[in-house]
Write an enzyme that holds these catalytic residues in place. Structure first.
Site, PDB file in Angstrom:
ATOM      1  N   THR A   1       1.780   3.156  -1.382  1.00 30.18           N
ATOM      2  CA  THR A   1       1.360   2.248  -0.247  1.00 30.18           C
ATOM      3  C   THR A   1       2.152   2.809   1.188  1.00 30.18           C
ATOM      4  O   THR A   1       3.149   3.185   1.131  1.00 30.18           O
ATOM      5  CB  THR A   1       1.665   0.808  -0.439  1.00 30.18           C
ATOM      6  OG1 THR A   1       1.151   0.285   0.836  1.00 30.18           O
ATOM      7  CG2 THR A   1       3.153   0.489  -0.434  1.00 30.18           C
TER       8      THR A   1
ATOM      9  N   ASP B   1       1.698   1.568   3.633  1.00 28.80           N
ATOM     10  CA  ASP B   1       2.354   0.225   4.334  1.00 28.80           C
ATOM     11  C   ASP B   1       3.870   0.114   4.229  1.00 28.80           C
ATOM     12  O   ASP B   1       4.484  -0.493   4.868  1.00 28.80           O
ATOM     13  CB  ASP B   1       1.738  -0.815   4.051  1.00 28.80           C
ATOM     14  CG  ASP B   1       0.388  -1.277   4.267  1.00 28.80           C
ATOM     15  OD1 ASP B   1       0.015  -0.376   5.600  1.00 28.80           O
ATOM     16  OD2 ASP B   1      -0.508  -1.704   3.623  1.00 28.80           O
TER      17      ASP B   1
ATOM     18  N   MET C   1      -2.231   1.269  11.529  1.00 27.34           N
ATOM     19  CA  MET C   1      -2.387   0.421  10.243  1.00 27.34           C
ATOM     20  C   MET C   1      -0.998  -0.389   9.993  1.00 27.34           C
ATOM     21  O   MET C   1       0.198   0.044  10.242  1.00 27.34           O
ATOM     22  CB  MET C   1      -2.682   1.072   8.950  1.00 27.34           C
ATOM     23  CG  MET C   1      -4.082   1.519   8.808  1.00 27.34           C
ATOM     24  SD  MET C   1      -4.430   2.263   7.469  1.00 27.34           S
ATOM     25  CE  MET C   1      -6.211   2.500   7.619  1.00 27.34           C
TER      26      MET C   1
ATOM     27  N   GLU D   1      -1.758  -3.061  13.919  1.00 26.71           N
ATOM     28  CA  GLU D   1      -3.048  -3.836  13.816  1.00 26.71           C
ATOM     29  C   GLU D   1      -2.928  -5.173  13.603  1.00 26.71           C
ATOM     30  O   GLU D   1      -3.806  -6.123  13.651  1.00 26.71           O
ATOM     31  CB  GLU D   1      -4.132  -3.236  12.711  1.00 26.71           C
ATOM     32  CG  GLU D   1      -3.525  -3.317  11.140  1.00 26.71           C
ATOM     33  CD  GLU D   1      -4.332  -2.731  10.329  1.00 26.71           C
ATOM     34  OE1 GLU D   1      -5.459  -2.425  10.553  1.00 26.71           O
ATOM     35  OE2 GLU D   1      -3.899  -2.694   8.906  1.00 26.71           O
TER      36      GLU D   1
ATOM     37  N   GLN E   1      -4.946   7.859   9.205  1.00 27.76           N
ATOM     38  CA  GLN E   1      -3.474   7.733   8.725  1.00 27.76           C
ATOM     39  C   GLN E   1      -3.262   7.927   7.309  1.00 27.76           C
ATOM     40  O   GLN E   1      -2.198   8.441   7.018  1.00 27.76           O
ATOM     41  CB  GLN E   1      -3.113   6.315   9.211  1.00 27.76           C
ATOM     42  CG  GLN E   1      -3.067   6.174  10.711  1.00 27.76           C
ATOM     43  CD  GLN E   1      -3.161   4.783  10.935  1.00 27.76           C
ATOM     44  OE1 GLN E   1      -2.140   4.054  11.259  1.00 27.76           O
ATOM     45  NE2 GLN E   1      -4.281   4.099  10.937  1.00 27.76           N
ATOM     46  N   ARG E   2      -4.263   7.676   6.344  1.00 22.16           N
ATOM     47  CA  ARG E   2      -3.863   7.784   5.071  1.00 22.16           C
ATOM     48  C   ARG E   2      -4.522   8.862   4.260  1.00 22.16           C
ATOM     49  O   ARG E   2      -4.403   9.180   3.080  1.00 22.16           O
ATOM     50  CB  ARG E   2      -4.103   6.597   4.509  1.00 22.16           C
ATOM     51  CG  ARG E   2      -5.851   6.252   4.314  1.00 22.16           C
ATOM     52  CD  ARG E   2      -6.014   4.724   3.811  1.00 22.16           C
ATOM     53  NE  ARG E   2      -7.498   4.634   3.237  1.00 22.16           N
ATOM     54  CZ  ARG E   2      -7.993   3.347   3.095  1.00 22.16           C
ATOM     55  NH1 ARG E   2      -7.491   2.495   2.907  1.00 22.16           N
ATOM     56  NH2 ARG E   2      -9.356   3.388   2.655  1.00 22.16           N
TER      57      ARG E   2
END
Length: 413
Positions: free
Chosen positions: A145, A147, A191, A247, A301-302
């Site tokens: 992830t 994140d 993100m 975000e 970004q990913r």
């Protein structure tokens, strides 16, 4: 539980949002499984757990080894991903009965799932169900992830490459925003729904004096009046202001600042965010009269494999490798994670975490790593993040363009 290797097939599936290195983790599983004398066939589930339910399994043994190796440097999910939430087996076991049917059909004794929080939840539920019905299958979570919010592990595969892209992009945007003799406010949306790791990574650009003046994370409440005051202060001082914002920043009442907060949800009920940079740009323009630009990095970004961290690629591959090796030793119901030492250089160790602990638990940026004014991050974050972005990708090029993996996708029948 037997610690002897089981003889049977393995399935690897990918789930959730992709990253620049999710295929490196997947390749770590595939290559290690193909090399094992105990794993008879390696299957790739087409679109994650839905591929298992739909009996769409790709035979990885049929793929060219040289082509498979390209997975190390190919972004997104080569096997196909999904956002499918299976029910609690104690409430509705329909999906689990089907999964068990497929496992028995192909004599699957190893199941690996490559994903984030929700994917670890899926993995945990399947592990529990197999144990409940007495079907011997070793189940492993392979983390992914951008994140960076999985519980227990020092960091997550995918985060470092996205962090490197964000920091690099902020450096480039910083130069572009200062090219004219007129001032500008630039707001870059990164993100991060509830965890601000990615946005915090923008601070790395400040090591080269080309980073954001202000950074806002969802770990703390957002105050619009204070935000405007911060921007005004920096703009009046420098005639320029660069902002990085997550975000998912929210007001004290929990509502998202993003104007797109009600645009829908994904398969797990998470709000689909976006449009924050444009909203804040509009607010700042009205408050200051300055020229303002809002930039949303979005999917870039990913999927920016051209800017991937070699450290991230190597650790991602190893996380898949360790998962297979651990399963062969008899472990199950675990996720591979990282424990790292930064005191004398940087050393990463691989450890196993219980899926029960990892599933649906978010790990956020420590509040002590956020500045008292809530508009930046401390040196502790820089010390944490900087080692992760080291090393350059060895991605092959053809005609000046990246050479990505192209699978044959031979399906089992």
């Amino acid at each position: 539980m037997s610690n002897k290797p089981l003889v049977g097939a393995a399935i690897i599936g990918q789930s959730g949002g992709p990253s620049a290195v999710i295929n490196a983790s997947c390749y770590g599983v595939i290559k290690t499984a193909l090399d094992s004398e105990y794993i008879t066939t390696v299957y790739g589930a087409n679109h994650g757990i839905k591929g298992v339910l739909d009996d769409r399994l790709m035979i990885m043994d049929e793929e060219d080894p040289k082509e498979l190796e390209k997975m190390l440097y190919t972004p997104s999910s080569a096997l196909g991903s999904c956002r499918y939430k299976i029910a609690d087996p104690d409430v509705d076991d329909t999906d689990y009965k089907r999964i068990l049917e497929i496992f028995k059909k192909y004599n699957v004794r190893y199941f690996f799932y490559n994903g984030g929080n929700d994917s670890m939840d899926t993995c945990n539920k399947i592990s529990r169900y197999c144990a409940k019905v007495g079907y011997e299958c070793r189940v492993f979570g392979v983390p992914k992830t951008i994140d960076n919010d999985l519980y227990g592990t020092d960091h997550c595969p995918g985060f470092a490459s996205a962090a490197k892209y964000i920091a690099t992009s902020l450096m480039e945007v910083s130069r572009d925003s200062k090219v004219y003799d007129t001032g500008m406010v630039t707001i870059v949306e990164c993100m991060g729904r509830h965890a601000g790791w990615l946005t915090a990574a923008a601070a790395l650009a400040n090591l080269k004096n080309d980073g954001p003046d202000l950074i806002y994370l969802p770990e703390v409440d957002f105050d619009m009046d204070q935000f405007i005051a911060d921007v005004k202060r920096v703009y009046e001082e420098k005639k320029n202001c660069l902002v990085a914002v997550s975000e998912g920043v929210h007001y004290a009442d929990g509502s998202f600042v993003s104007e797109a907060k009600t645009s829908g949800t994904d398969g797990f009920g998470h709000a689909q965010l976006g449009g924050l940079a444009a909203r804040l740009a509009s607010v700042v323009k009205a408050a200051t009269g300055a020229k303002v630009r809002g930039i949303e990095l979005s999917l870039l970004q990913r999927c920016a494999s051209h800017c991937a961290s070699l450290t991230d690629i190597e650790e991602s591959f190893n996380s898949g490798k360790v998962a297979v090796e651990s399963a062969l030793r008899g472990e199950t119901g675990k996720m591979v994670g990282f424990k790292c030492d930064r005191d004398n250089g940087y050393v990463c160790h691989y450890e196993l975490f219980n899926l029960e602990d990892v599933a649906n638990t978010e790990q956020k940026v420590p509040l002590e790593w956020i500045t008292p004014a809530h508009n930046g991050v401390t040196e502790d974050f820089i010390r944490y993040c900087l080692p992760l972005i080291q090393g350059e990708t060895k991605q092959a090029k053809e005609d000046g363009l990246p050479s990505f993996v192209n699978l044959k996708k031979v399906f089992a029948k």
